[in-house]
Design an enzyme around this catalytic site. Structure first.
Site, PDB file in Angstrom:
ATOM      1  N   CYS A 162       3.944   9.785  12.144  1.00 23.90           N
ATOM      2  CA  CYS A 162       3.866   8.555  12.961  1.00 23.90           C
ATOM      3  C   CYS A 162       4.802   8.559  14.167  1.00 23.90           C
ATOM      4  O   CYS A 162       4.603   7.788  15.109  1.00 23.90           O
ATOM      5  CB  CYS A 162       4.168   7.335  12.109  1.00 23.90           C
ATOM      6  SG  CYS A 162       3.042   7.144  10.739  1.00 23.90           S
ATOM      7  N   ASN A 169      -1.889   0.523  10.917  1.00 30.61           N
ATOM      8  CA  ASN A 169      -1.009   1.646  11.248  1.00 30.61           C
ATOM      9  C   ASN A 169      -1.850   2.794  11.819  1.00 30.61           C
ATOM     10  O   ASN A 169      -2.625   3.420  11.094  1.00 30.61           O
ATOM     11  CB  ASN A 169      -0.278   2.087   9.971  1.00 30.61           C
ATOM     12  CG  ASN A 169       0.720   3.208  10.223  1.00 30.61           C
ATOM     13  OD1 ASN A 169       0.726   3.805  11.310  1.00 30.61           O
ATOM     14  ND2 ASN A 169       1.527   3.501   9.239  1.00 30.61           N
ATOM     15  N   HIS A 177       7.064   0.959  16.103  1.00 29.35           N
ATOM     16  CA  HIS A 177       5.945   1.481  15.317  1.00 29.35           C
ATOM     17  C   HIS A 177       5.354   0.324  14.515  1.00 29.35           C
ATOM     18  O   HIS A 177       6.083  -0.501  13.960  1.00 29.35           O
ATOM     19  CB  HIS A 177       6.473   2.572  14.384  1.00 29.35           C
ATOM     20  CG  HIS A 177       5.447   3.127  13.462  1.00 29.35           C
ATOM     21  ND1 HIS A 177       4.171   3.440  13.863  1.00 29.35           N
ATOM     22  CD2 HIS A 177       5.498   3.423  12.120  1.00 29.35           C
ATOM     23  CE1 HIS A 177       3.483   3.918  12.825  1.00 29.35           C
ATOM     24  NE2 HIS A 177       4.267   3.904  11.763  1.00 29.35           N
TER      25      HIS A 177
HETATM   26  O1  UT7 Z   1       4.011   4.919   8.862  1.00 31.30           O
HETATM   27  C1  UT7 Z   1       4.460   5.190   7.549  1.00 31.30           C
HETATM   28  C2  UT7 Z   1       3.483   4.619   6.583  1.00 31.30           C
HETATM   29  N1  UT7 Z   1       4.009   3.933   5.459  1.00 31.30           N
HETATM   30  C3  UT7 Z   1       4.360   2.639   5.424  1.00 31.30           C
HETATM   31  O2  UT7 Z   1       4.525   1.973   6.386  1.00 31.30           O
HETATM   32  C4  UT7 Z   1       4.518   2.022   4.055  1.00 31.30           C
HETATM   33  C5  UT7 Z   1       5.664   1.089   3.888  1.00 31.30           C
HETATM   34  N2  UT7 Z   1       5.442   0.249   2.730  1.00 31.30           N
HETATM   35  C6  UT7 Z   1       4.707  -0.870   2.793  1.00 31.30           C
HETATM   36  O3  UT7 Z   1       4.249  -1.241   3.845  1.00 31.30           O
HETATM   37  C7  UT7 Z   1       4.541  -1.684   1.517  1.00 31.30           C
HETATM   38  O4  UT7 Z   1       5.343  -1.151   0.490  1.00 31.30           O
HETATM   39  C8  UT7 Z   1       3.043  -1.729   1.059  1.00 31.30           C
HETATM   40  C9  UT7 Z   1       2.233  -2.598   2.013  1.00 31.30           C
HETATM   41  C10 UT7 Z   1       2.457  -0.328   1.000  1.00 31.30           C
HETATM   42  C11 UT7 Z   1       2.941  -2.356  -0.327  1.00 31.30           C
HETATM   43  O5  UT7 Z   1       3.530  -3.647  -0.324  1.00 31.30           O
HETATM   44  P1  UT7 Z   1       4.495  -4.053  -1.532  1.00 31.30           P
HETATM   45  O6  UT7 Z   1       4.892  -5.445  -1.287  1.00 31.30           O
HETATM   46  O7  UT7 Z   1       5.600  -3.026  -1.561  1.00 31.30           O
HETATM   47  O8  UT7 Z   1       3.533  -3.984  -2.780  1.00 31.30           O
HETATM   48  P2  UT7 Z   1       3.660  -3.097  -4.094  1.00 31.30           P
HETATM   49  O9  UT7 Z   1       3.473  -1.664  -3.796  1.00 31.30           O
HETATM   50  O10 UT7 Z   1       4.893  -3.497  -4.813  1.00 31.30           O
HETATM   51  O11 UT7 Z   1       2.407  -3.586  -4.925  1.00 31.30           O
HETATM   52  C12 UT7 Z   1       2.351  -4.900  -5.449  1.00 31.30           C
HETATM   53  C13 UT7 Z   1       1.057  -5.059  -6.237  1.00 31.30           C
HETATM   54  C14 UT7 Z   1       0.792  -3.939  -7.239  1.00 31.30           C
HETATM   55  O12 UT7 Z   1       0.217  -4.543  -8.390  1.00 31.30           O
HETATM   56  P3  UT7 Z   1       1.113  -4.812  -9.708  1.00 31.30           P
HETATM   57  O13 UT7 Z   1       1.600  -3.455 -10.132  1.00 31.30           O
HETATM   58  O14 UT7 Z   1       2.229  -5.722  -9.253  1.00 31.30           O
HETATM   59  O15 UT7 Z   1       0.154  -5.437 -10.659  1.00 31.30           O
HETATM   60  C15 UT7 Z   1      -0.268  -3.104  -6.572  1.00 31.30           C
HETATM   61  O16 UT7 Z   1      -1.108  -2.437  -7.488  1.00 31.30           O
HETATM   62  O17 UT7 Z   1      -0.060  -5.061  -5.345  1.00 31.30           O
HETATM   63  C16 UT7 Z   1      -1.049  -4.138  -5.815  1.00 31.30           C
HETATM   64  N3  UT7 Z   1      -1.761  -3.598  -4.662  1.00 31.30           N
HETATM   65  C17 UT7 Z   1      -2.814  -4.220  -4.108  1.00 31.30           C
HETATM   66  N4  UT7 Z   1      -3.465  -5.360  -4.409  1.00 31.30           N
HETATM   67  C18 UT7 Z   1      -4.487  -5.730  -3.626  1.00 31.30           C
HETATM   68  C19 UT7 Z   1      -1.480  -2.457  -3.955  1.00 31.30           C
HETATM   69  N5  UT7 Z   1      -2.357  -2.334  -2.945  1.00 31.30           N
HETATM   70  C20 UT7 Z   1      -3.180  -3.417  -3.013  1.00 31.30           C
HETATM   71  C21 UT7 Z   1      -4.278  -3.846  -2.241  1.00 31.30           C
HETATM   72  N6  UT7 Z   1      -4.891  -5.010  -2.565  1.00 31.30           N
HETATM   73  N7  UT7 Z   1      -4.713  -3.169  -1.166  1.00 31.30           N
END
Ligand code: UT7
Length: 369
Positions: free
Chosen positions: A119, A287, A257
């Site tokens: 990125c 992104n 970014h």
């Molecule tokens: O350019 C580099 C690229 N990388 C990034 O920018 C990633 C940086 N990280 C993030 O932006 C965030 O960590 C995410 C957006 C990827 C995830 O957000 P989060 O608040 O950290 O969520 P999480 O991973 O803790 O997931 C929370 C819940 C999980 O369910 P449980 O285990 O709590 O039951 C996931 O399974 O949300 C669930 N989940 C979803 N639910 C609906 C994960 N993806 C989705 C989805 N829709 N698309």
């Protein structure tokens, strides 16, 4: 280490800019038709409402964006000494993307190189090209940030499929003796945690192991990437501000970014800058990896957010985990000198149809390398 490029030195200033966004829009509701996800989750966790899906190869997006950037600078392709193409989703690896663009533009005097730091590839490319201008090796460079993520996406993985989109933008950098352009930069990398963001299926490691081109499996530790991104970008921003002897109040606009609105808000807050002085378009495009910062830069100009002489703070992070920040002082011109009539060919499919076609192409069992 961050270094100040002082007033007596030749500097590299941005004199042309252009973007090329594929027209097909994939909404959060579209994603909900084949993934267990919904608009509310995606918007509240990331700020993303929609993203673009390209119907053409990356080289085509780059050709249009670059033609627009050159017209904006009032230059012809012959004037370019170097093309730096920032991407990790190249149409082909050998020969590189930059040479294809050199041929397509007819930029016959230009050297041509690709930069891949995921990125941050555009931002690392900005440092590469501006460094060569300061050194006197070249006088004019075209720097591209572009990605075609959609064919490489694992469309069955809701944890990543909702985050990314396709897009491209380019800038023209020219040598100047004025006190403007790239004033300081800081590049860094947390290689010790490079395993937290991987795309399995891309590269030699996967050859002859049952992987088909376009198959991918994303290893993506979202929360850890989030933390590292905030720390890395904040550290880089602090370093370049200090190098230039600037305070947060001196920054007219942050162009970060665009991976997640919450990451942007955390970095800007830590840097002591008000969100009203930050450009955000993640809601429109998600992104786009290397394309986010140059597209945001172009749209900041289109929306009148950059004034003559403005001091900008650009910052990014990506797989590696690479991170960076640049202080850029804008010149006096904020409008294009000319316009290009180059256009993308028409798009015959909706974004959802395009993604469904990509999903049906994926096949096969594979072993992890
Ligand atoms: O350019 C580099 C690229 N990388 C990034 O920018 C990633 C940086 N990280 C993030 O932006 C965030 O960590 C995410 C957006 C990827 C995830 O957000 P989060 O608040 O950290 O969520 P999480 O991973 O803790 O997931 C929370 C819940 C999980 O369910 P449980 O285990 O709590 O039951 C996931 O399974 O949300 C669930 N989940 C979803 N639910 C609906 C994960 N993806 C989705 C989805 N829709 N698309």
């Amino acid at each position: 280490m961050s270094r100040l490029y002082n007033a007596t030195m030749i500097k590299a200033t941005i004199t042309g800019w252009g973007k090329c966004m594929p027209p097909a829009i994939l909404t959060n509701s579209d994603l909900g038709t084949f993934l267990e996800t919904d608009d509310e989750w995606i918007r509240s966790r990331t700020g993303i409402a929609e993203r673009r899906i390209s119907h053409v190869p990356l080289g085509e997006l780059a050709y249009v964006a670059s033609s627009r950037a050159l017209a904006c600078a009032g230059l012809s392709a012959n004037d370019v000494d170097l093309i730096v193409f920032g991407t990790c989703s190249m149409d082909e690896q050998v020969p590189n993307m930059a040479s294809g663009l050199q041929k397509r533009l007819g930029a016959l005097n230009a050297g041509a190189m690709d930069v891949n730091t995921a990125c941050t590839s555009f931002l690392y490319g900005l440092t590469t090209a501006s460094g060569m201008i300061r050194a006197g090796t070249i006088r004019t460079a075209l720097v591209i940030g572009g990605e075609l993520i959609s064919p490489l996406m694992d469309w069955h993985d809701r944890g990543v499929a909702v985050l990314f989109g396709d897009g491209c933008a380019a800038v023209v950098l020219q040598a100047t003796e004025a006190d403007e352009g790239v004033l300081a930069d800081r590049l860094g990398c947390d290689g010790d945690v490079r395993e937290i963001l991987q795309v399995h299926g891309m590269g030699q490691r996967y050859a002859n192991k049952g992987w088909h081109l376009g198959d991918s499996q994303w290893i993506f530790e979202g929360q850890e990437i989030f933390k590292r991104a905030v720390i890395g970008m904040s550290r880089a921003c602090e370093a370049v501000l200090q190098t230039c002897g600037l305070s947060p109040a001196d920054i007219d606009l942050v162009v970060p970014h665009q991976a997640n609105l919450r990451i942007i808000e955390a970095v800007v807050k830590r840097s002591g800058i008000d969100m009203s002085r930050c450009f955000v378009n993640v809601q429109r495009y998600g992104n786009m990896s290397a394309a986010t910062v140059p597209v945001a830069l172009v749209e900041s100009l289109e929306e009148g957010r950059i004034k003559p002489g403005a001091t900008l703070l650009l910052t990014g992070f990506g797989a590696g985990l690479t991170w960076s920040a640049h202080i850029v002082r804008w010149g006096q011109r904020i409008t294009p000198l000319g316009e290009s009539d180059v256009q993308l060919p028409p798009c015959q499919q909706t974004a959802l149809e395009r993604v469904q076609a990509l999903i049906s192409l994926k096949r096969g069992s594979r072993e992890i390398a």
